[in-house]
Design an enzyme around this catalytic site. Structure first.
Site, PDB file in Angstrom:
ATOM      1  N   LYS A  34     -12.779 -26.276   5.539  1.00 18.95           N
ATOM      2  CA  LYS A  34     -13.742 -26.684   4.512  1.00 18.95           C
ATOM      3  C   LYS A  34     -15.174 -26.303   4.864  1.00 18.95           C
ATOM      4  CE  LYS A  34     -14.480 -31.456   5.867  1.00 18.95           C
ATOM      5  NZ  LYS A  34     -14.820 -32.743   5.343  1.00 18.95           N
ATOM      6  N   GLU A 187     -22.544 -37.558  28.854  1.00 22.09           N
ATOM      7  CA  GLU A 187     -22.964 -36.143  28.811  1.00 22.09           C
ATOM      8  C   GLU A 187     -24.303 -36.006  28.086  1.00 22.09           C
ATOM      9  OE1 GLU A 187     -19.817 -33.596  27.346  1.00 22.09           O
ATOM     10  OE2 GLU A 187     -18.469 -34.144  28.976  1.00 22.09           O
ATOM     11  N   ALA A 320      -9.964 -31.104  23.320  1.00 23.60           N
ATOM     12  CA  ALA A 320      -9.734 -29.797  22.708  1.00 23.60           C
ATOM     13  C   ALA A 320      -8.481 -29.121  23.264  1.00 23.60           C
ATOM     14  CB  ALA A 320     -10.960 -28.916  22.933  1.00 23.60           C
ATOM     15  N   HIS A 444     -11.357 -20.977  53.021  1.00 14.71           N
ATOM     16  CA  HIS A 444     -12.493 -21.667  53.644  1.00 14.71           C
ATOM     17  C   HIS A 444     -13.718 -20.763  53.594  1.00 14.71           C
ATOM     18  CE1 HIS A 444     -14.762 -24.199  56.347  1.00 14.71           C
ATOM     19  NE2 HIS A 444     -15.102 -23.100  57.013  1.00 14.71           N
TER      20      HIS A 444
HETATM   21  P1  FAD Z   1     -11.514 -30.538  15.033  1.00 14.28           P
HETATM   22  O1  FAD Z   1     -12.057 -29.688  16.090  1.00 14.28           O
HETATM   23  O2  FAD Z   1     -12.270 -31.764  14.674  1.00 14.28           O
HETATM   24  O3  FAD Z   1     -11.370 -29.621  13.749  1.00 14.28           O
HETATM   25  C1  FAD Z   1     -10.982 -30.135  12.515  1.00 14.28           C
HETATM   26  C2  FAD Z   1     -11.382 -29.151  11.436  1.00 14.28           C
HETATM   27  O4  FAD Z   1     -10.748 -29.527  10.224  1.00 14.28           O
HETATM   28  C3  FAD Z   1     -12.882 -29.138  11.149  1.00 14.28           C
HETATM   29  O5  FAD Z   1     -13.375 -27.825  11.193  1.00 14.28           O
HETATM   30  C4  FAD Z   1     -12.989 -29.711   9.729  1.00 14.28           C
HETATM   31  O6  FAD Z   1     -14.039 -29.150   8.981  1.00 14.28           O
HETATM   32  C5  FAD Z   1     -11.646 -29.295   9.145  1.00 14.28           C
HETATM   33  N1  FAD Z   1     -11.189 -30.121   8.021  1.00 14.28           N
HETATM   34  C6  FAD Z   1     -11.143 -31.476   7.957  1.00 14.28           C
HETATM   35  N2  FAD Z   1     -10.603 -31.855   6.774  1.00 14.28           N
HETATM   36  C7  FAD Z   1     -10.312 -30.723   6.095  1.00 14.28           C
HETATM   37  C8  FAD Z   1      -9.728 -30.468   4.831  1.00 14.28           C
HETATM   38  N3  FAD Z   1      -9.297 -31.463   4.031  1.00 14.28           N
HETATM   39  N4  FAD Z   1      -9.582 -29.176   4.441  1.00 14.28           N
HETATM   40  C9  FAD Z   1     -10.002 -28.147   5.236  1.00 14.28           C
HETATM   41  N5  FAD Z   1     -10.545 -28.344   6.447  1.00 14.28           N
HETATM   42  C10 FAD Z   1     -10.681 -29.613   6.875  1.00 14.28           C
HETATM   43  N6  FAD Z   1     -13.074 -32.076  24.123  1.00 14.28           N
HETATM   44  C11 FAD Z   1     -12.812 -31.435  25.277  1.00 14.28           C
HETATM   45  O7  FAD Z   1     -11.642 -31.176  25.573  1.00 14.28           O
HETATM   46  N7  FAD Z   1     -13.817 -31.035  26.118  1.00 14.28           N
HETATM   47  C12 FAD Z   1     -15.111 -31.301  25.853  1.00 14.28           C
HETATM   48  O8  FAD Z   1     -15.990 -30.928  26.626  1.00 14.28           O
HETATM   49  C13 FAD Z   1     -15.425 -31.999  24.659  1.00 14.28           C
HETATM   50  N8  FAD Z   1     -16.700 -32.280  24.353  1.00 14.28           N
HETATM   51  C14 FAD Z   1     -16.976 -32.936  23.181  1.00 14.28           C
HETATM   52  C15 FAD Z   1     -18.296 -33.251  22.895  1.00 14.28           C
HETATM   53  C16 FAD Z   1     -18.613 -33.916  21.731  1.00 14.28           C
HETATM   54  C17 FAD Z   1     -20.053 -34.243  21.421  1.00 14.28           C
HETATM   55  C18 FAD Z   1     -17.575 -34.254  20.809  1.00 14.28           C
HETATM   56  C19 FAD Z   1     -17.905 -34.934  19.516  1.00 14.28           C
HETATM   57  C20 FAD Z   1     -16.257 -33.951  21.085  1.00 14.28           C
HETATM   58  C21 FAD Z   1     -15.942 -33.301  22.286  1.00 14.28           C
HETATM   59  N9  FAD Z   1     -14.633 -33.006  22.631  1.00 14.28           N
HETATM   60  C22 FAD Z   1     -14.358 -32.369  23.799  1.00 14.28           C
HETATM   61  C23 FAD Z   1     -13.508 -33.365  21.745  1.00 14.28           C
HETATM   62  C24 FAD Z   1     -13.046 -32.134  20.952  1.00 14.28           C
HETATM   63  O9  FAD Z   1     -14.134 -31.623  20.215  1.00 14.28           O
HETATM   64  C25 FAD Z   1     -11.914 -32.516  20.010  1.00 14.28           C
HETATM   65  O10 FAD Z   1     -10.887 -33.145  20.756  1.00 14.28           O
HETATM   66  C26 FAD Z   1     -11.337 -31.288  19.328  1.00 14.28           C
HETATM   67  O11 FAD Z   1     -12.315 -30.614  18.583  1.00 14.28           O
HETATM   68  C27 FAD Z   1     -10.177 -31.692  18.405  1.00 14.28           C
HETATM   69  O12 FAD Z   1      -9.666 -30.552  17.800  1.00 14.28           O
HETATM   70  P2  FAD Z   1      -8.911 -30.617  16.394  1.00 14.28           P
HETATM   71  O13 FAD Z   1      -8.431 -29.226  16.144  1.00 14.28           O
HETATM   72  O14 FAD Z   1      -7.943 -31.711  16.380  1.00 14.28           O
HETATM   73  O15 FAD Z   1     -10.033 -31.021  15.314  1.00 14.28           O
HETATM   74  P1  NAD Z   2     -15.022 -42.820  24.478  1.00 17.89           P
HETATM   75  O1  NAD Z   2     -13.859 -43.543  23.945  1.00 17.89           O
HETATM   76  O2  NAD Z   2     -14.843 -41.808  25.542  1.00 17.89           O
HETATM   77  O3  NAD Z   2     -16.087 -43.875  25.036  1.00 17.89           O
HETATM   78  C1  NAD Z   2     -16.615 -44.886  24.222  1.00 17.89           C
HETATM   79  C2  NAD Z   2     -17.269 -45.936  25.103  1.00 17.89           C
HETATM   80  O4  NAD Z   2     -17.926 -46.856  24.261  1.00 17.89           O
HETATM   81  C3  NAD Z   2     -16.277 -46.722  25.938  1.00 17.89           C
HETATM   82  O5  NAD Z   2     -16.772 -46.842  27.254  1.00 17.89           O
HETATM   83  C4  NAD Z   2     -16.202 -48.077  25.241  1.00 17.89           C
HETATM   84  O6  NAD Z   2     -15.897 -49.141  26.119  1.00 17.89           O
HETATM   85  C5  NAD Z   2     -17.610 -48.170  24.697  1.00 17.89           C
HETATM   86  N1  NAD Z   2     -17.760 -49.052  23.540  1.00 17.89           N
HETATM   87  C6  NAD Z   2     -16.914 -49.254  22.512  1.00 17.89           C
HETATM   88  N2  NAD Z   2     -17.434 -50.116  21.622  1.00 17.89           N
HETATM   89  C7  NAD Z   2     -18.652 -50.466  22.102  1.00 17.89           C
HETATM   90  C8  NAD Z   2     -19.685 -51.316  21.636  1.00 17.89           C
HETATM   91  N3  NAD Z   2     -19.566 -51.989  20.494  1.00 17.89           N
HETATM   92  N4  NAD Z   2     -20.818 -51.431  22.385  1.00 17.89           N
HETATM   93  C9  NAD Z   2     -20.944 -50.753  23.558  1.00 17.89           C
HETATM   94  N5  NAD Z   2     -19.989 -49.929  24.041  1.00 17.89           N
HETATM   95  C10 NAD Z   2     -18.862 -49.778  23.319  1.00 17.89           C
HETATM   96  O7  NAD Z   2     -15.743 -42.198  23.190  1.00 17.89           O
HETATM   97  P2  NAD Z   2     -16.897 -41.134  23.031  1.00 17.89           P
HETATM   98  O8  NAD Z   2     -17.686 -40.987  24.294  1.00 17.89           O
HETATM   99  O9  NAD Z   2     -17.582 -41.509  21.772  1.00 17.89           O
HETATM  100  O10 NAD Z   2     -16.076 -39.815  22.802  1.00 17.89           O
HETATM  101  C11 NAD Z   2     -15.207 -39.689  21.657  1.00 17.89           C
HETATM  102  C12 NAD Z   2     -14.045 -38.787  21.966  1.00 17.89           C
HETATM  103  O11 NAD Z   2     -14.515 -37.461  22.204  1.00 17.89           O
HETATM  104  C13 NAD Z   2     -13.308 -39.241  23.212  1.00 17.89           C
HETATM  105  O12 NAD Z   2     -11.958 -39.397  22.892  1.00 17.89           O
HETATM  106  C14 NAD Z   2     -13.493 -38.140  24.204  1.00 17.89           C
HETATM  107  O13 NAD Z   2     -12.291 -37.844  24.877  1.00 17.89           O
HETATM  108  C15 NAD Z   2     -13.932 -36.936  23.378  1.00 17.89           C
HETATM  109  N6  NAD Z   2     -14.930 -36.229  24.185  1.00 17.89           N
HETATM  110  C16 NAD Z   2     -14.509 -35.564  25.278  1.00 17.89           C
HETATM  111  C17 NAD Z   2     -15.433 -34.932  26.087  1.00 17.89           C
HETATM  112  C18 NAD Z   2     -14.958 -34.221  27.293  1.00 17.89           C
HETATM  113  O14 NAD Z   2     -13.773 -33.952  27.381  1.00 17.89           O
HETATM  114  N7  NAD Z   2     -15.828 -33.877  28.217  1.00 17.89           N
HETATM  115  C19 NAD Z   2     -16.777 -34.982  25.798  1.00 17.89           C
HETATM  116  C20 NAD Z   2     -17.170 -35.699  24.687  1.00 17.89           C
HETATM  117  C21 NAD Z   2     -16.223 -36.305  23.879  1.00 17.89           C
END
Ligand code: FAD
Ligand code: NAD
Length: 465
Positions: A34, A187, A320, A444
């Site tokens: 989308k 992060e 991811a 090492h």
């Molecule tokens: P998404 O990546 O969310 O993709 C879903 C796609 O579906 C989107 O492009 C959306 O536009 C599309 N879509 C939704 N509804 C529709 C529809 N009805 N029709 C057409 N398209 C649609 N994970 C890691 O492993 N390492 C990291 O370092 C990491 N860092 C992160 C940092 C942040 C700030 C955030 C928010 C997340 C991070 N994550 C990380 C988590 C990771 O981004 C997600 O786990 C991953 O993107 C999930 O992949 P997905 O394919 O399930 O969905």
């Molecule tokens: P998270 O679940 O990793 O952490 C959320 C934190 O918020 C927890 O420590 C929880 O106890 C706390 N929390 C929940 N409710 C609260 C409240 N009312 N007040 C204060 N603290 C509260 O979620 P996130 O950091 O938002 O990340 C979302 C998802 O994105 C996660 O599933 C994570 O795996 C993914 N992500 C992954 C990476 C990575 O792999 N490096 C980076 C960013 C995000």
């Protein structure tokens, strides 16, 4: 009406990988997205932009503290937030272009528009008032996730923001409050702290990174405190007074004692929820689980025949690489092969400095399952390579079954933990033992020797500990 073997809804790491694997297996696949561009949360507002900002902010932070220990003196360090954000955007757009090429190479038609079910094998795709319908024998839902909002602190996009807005602050906020000490909070909190913000993290639980090994998480907290982040643990946000240039966030601890903190920006990072809006799931009767995610069996089938779901929208960690693994597996299942994802060998990483990485069961998780465990620990401070890098903080924990020595899990907090965890993941995937790791020759001087030392320590025979 155009007909496909597989229609994948969503082009994040789950969806685009599923489409490529399906094409490799000879299936006619289409990818629906989308947004204007492919790549999903991970590429546009997740993994990649955060890592670009983490890298830039780490360089700035290190330079700001000087390199005198290395005999290097530099001039005054200056920061252009605009240039730093532009570099991040460039990295994202280069990778996005690569993804478009990948779709062409694999002859996968990309249909831009919002996908919604009309029937289990019919999806309508709407974009800018135009609607077309396609037929597909199999449909894979890979629509990802969205940030969870706090009712007492709703997002306003200006002061109270989600991770997406916190990737593009036009200037460094003087004070930043982060709600949630999970991966996102730590992060992005690190990024803006390194760039000069005074960061306070409010966390509901009495510890940070609740899913991680307690000792590793405590070590990370101490390191981050040393970098200037402040943690208020075991507190609940009760509300906020929002002004024109900032907010006063109100919170209380479990004894009901009230406190508050002022900030120019408030990042709410308390988790993400599955995103299924507009998909029309109710129309075809796709069942959800107790947490509101799309319910799937081990082979990613939903309750509706022909409809599958993967990635953030289903159970398991929102990562991811987990979504990618499921993308491969679901395409294989659809093609009639036994696609499988080993849920016990999915690494997770928090990309702070030092990094925190884990795979398998940490000590607490193994004990909670009633498994008899033995644990080996080793520290980066006695590792030659860590010393030469000047990165001595952190430790490795290896957890093995007390009777069979089978490797159960590894937790690492330390330099390049994100890379080091790969070796442990391979060992787990191969059902290796702590002894296997301990008897593997490691070059090492490398950081990986700490993992070997921790494996040796499981049998109380570490050499350098
Ligand atoms: P998404 O990546 O969310 O993709 C879903 C796609 O579906 C989107 O492009 C959306 O536009 C599309 N879509 C939704 N509804 C529709 C529809 N009805 N029709 C057409 N398209 C649609 N994970 C890691 O492993 N390492 C990291 O370092 C990491 N860092 C992160 C940092 C942040 C700030 C955030 C928010 C997340 C991070 N994550 C990380 C988590 C990771 O981004 C997600 O786990 C991953 O993107 C999930 O992949 P997905 O394919 O399930 O969905
Ligand atoms: P998270 O679940 O990793 O952490 C959320 C934190 O918020 C927890 O420590 C929880 O106890 C706390 N929390 C929940 N409710 C609260 C409240 N009312 N007040 C204060 N603290 C509260 O979620 P996130 O950091 O938002 O990340 C979302 C998802 O994105 C996660 O599933 C994570 O795996 C993914 N992500 C992954 C990476 C990575 O792999 N490096 C980076 C960013 C995000």
């Amino acid at each position: 009406m155009e007909r496909f073997d597989v229609a994948v809804i969503g082009s994040g790491p789950g969806g685009y990988v599923a489409a490529i694997r399906a094409a490799q297996l000879g299936l006619r696949a289409a990818l629906l997205e989308k947004h204007r561009e492919l790549g999903g949360t991970c590429l546009h507002v997740g993994c990649i932009p955060t890592k670009a900002l983490l890298e830039s902010s780490e360089l700035y932070w290190k330079l700001g503290r000087g390199l005198q220990a290395h005999g290097i003196t530099t001039g005054r360090t200056r920061l252009s937030v605009a240039a730093l954000l532009a570099r991040k955007d460039r990295v994202v757009s280069e990778l996005t272009a690569g993804l478009t090429l990948l779709m062409k190479k694999n002859r996968i038609p990309v249909l831009h528009g919002t996908g919604a079910f009309v029937a289990p094998d019919r999806v309508e795709v709407s974009a800018e008032g135009e609607v077309r319908e396609i037929e597909a024998t199999h449909v894979v839902i890979a629509t990802g996730s969205a940030p969870v909002a706090l009712p007492v602190l709703p997002f306003d996009g200006a002061i109270v923001v989600s991770s997406t807005d916190a990737l593009r602050f036009a200037r460094v906020p003087r004070r930043l409050v982060v709600v949630g000490a999970g991966a996102i909070g730590l992060e992005l909190g690190s990024v803006w702290s390194r760039l000069g913000a005074k960061v306070t993290v409010l966390e509901l639980l009495p510890r940070i990174v609740p899913f991680a090994d307690k000792r590793a998480a405590d070590a990370l907290r101490r390191a981050l405190e040393g970098q200037g982040l402040e943690f208020r643990l075991g507190v609940r946000v009760t509300g906020a007074r929002i002004g024109k240039t900032g907010a006063t966030v109100l919170f209380e601890n479990d004894r009901g004692e009230k406190d508050s903190v002022r900030a120019n920006k408030v990042l709410v990072a308390v988790g993400r929820r599955p995103y299924t809006e507009g998909l029309g799931l109710e129309r075809i009767g796709v069942a959800r689980d107790e947490a509101g995610r799309i319910a799937v069996g081990p082979d990613f089938r939903t309750s509706v025949p022909g409809v599958f779901a993967i990635g953030d929208v289903v159970r398991g960690p929102m990562l991811a690489h987990k979504a990618e693994e499921e993308g491969i597996a679901v395409a294989e299942v659809i093609a009639g092969s036994p696609g499988h994802v080993n849920a016990d060998a999915i690494p997770s990483v928090v990309y702070t400095w030092p990094e925190l990485a884990e795979v398998g069961l940490n000590e607490e998780a193994a004990k909670a399952r009633g498994l008899p465990v033995k644990v080996g620990r080793a520290y980066f401070k006695v590792n030659g390579r860590a010393r030469t890098l000047g990165e001595e903080e952190g430790l490795v924990k290896v957890v093995a079954h007390a009777e069979t020595d089978r490797l159960l899990g590894v937790s690492i907090v330390g330099p390049r933990a994100s890379d080091l965890i790969a070796e442990a993941t391979v060992a787990l995937e191969f059902r290796g033992s702590a002894e296997d790791l301990a008897r593997t020759c490691h070059a090492h001087p490398t950081l990986s020797e700490v993992l070997r030392e921790a494996a040796l320590a499981v049998a109380q025979r570490s050499i350098h500990g």
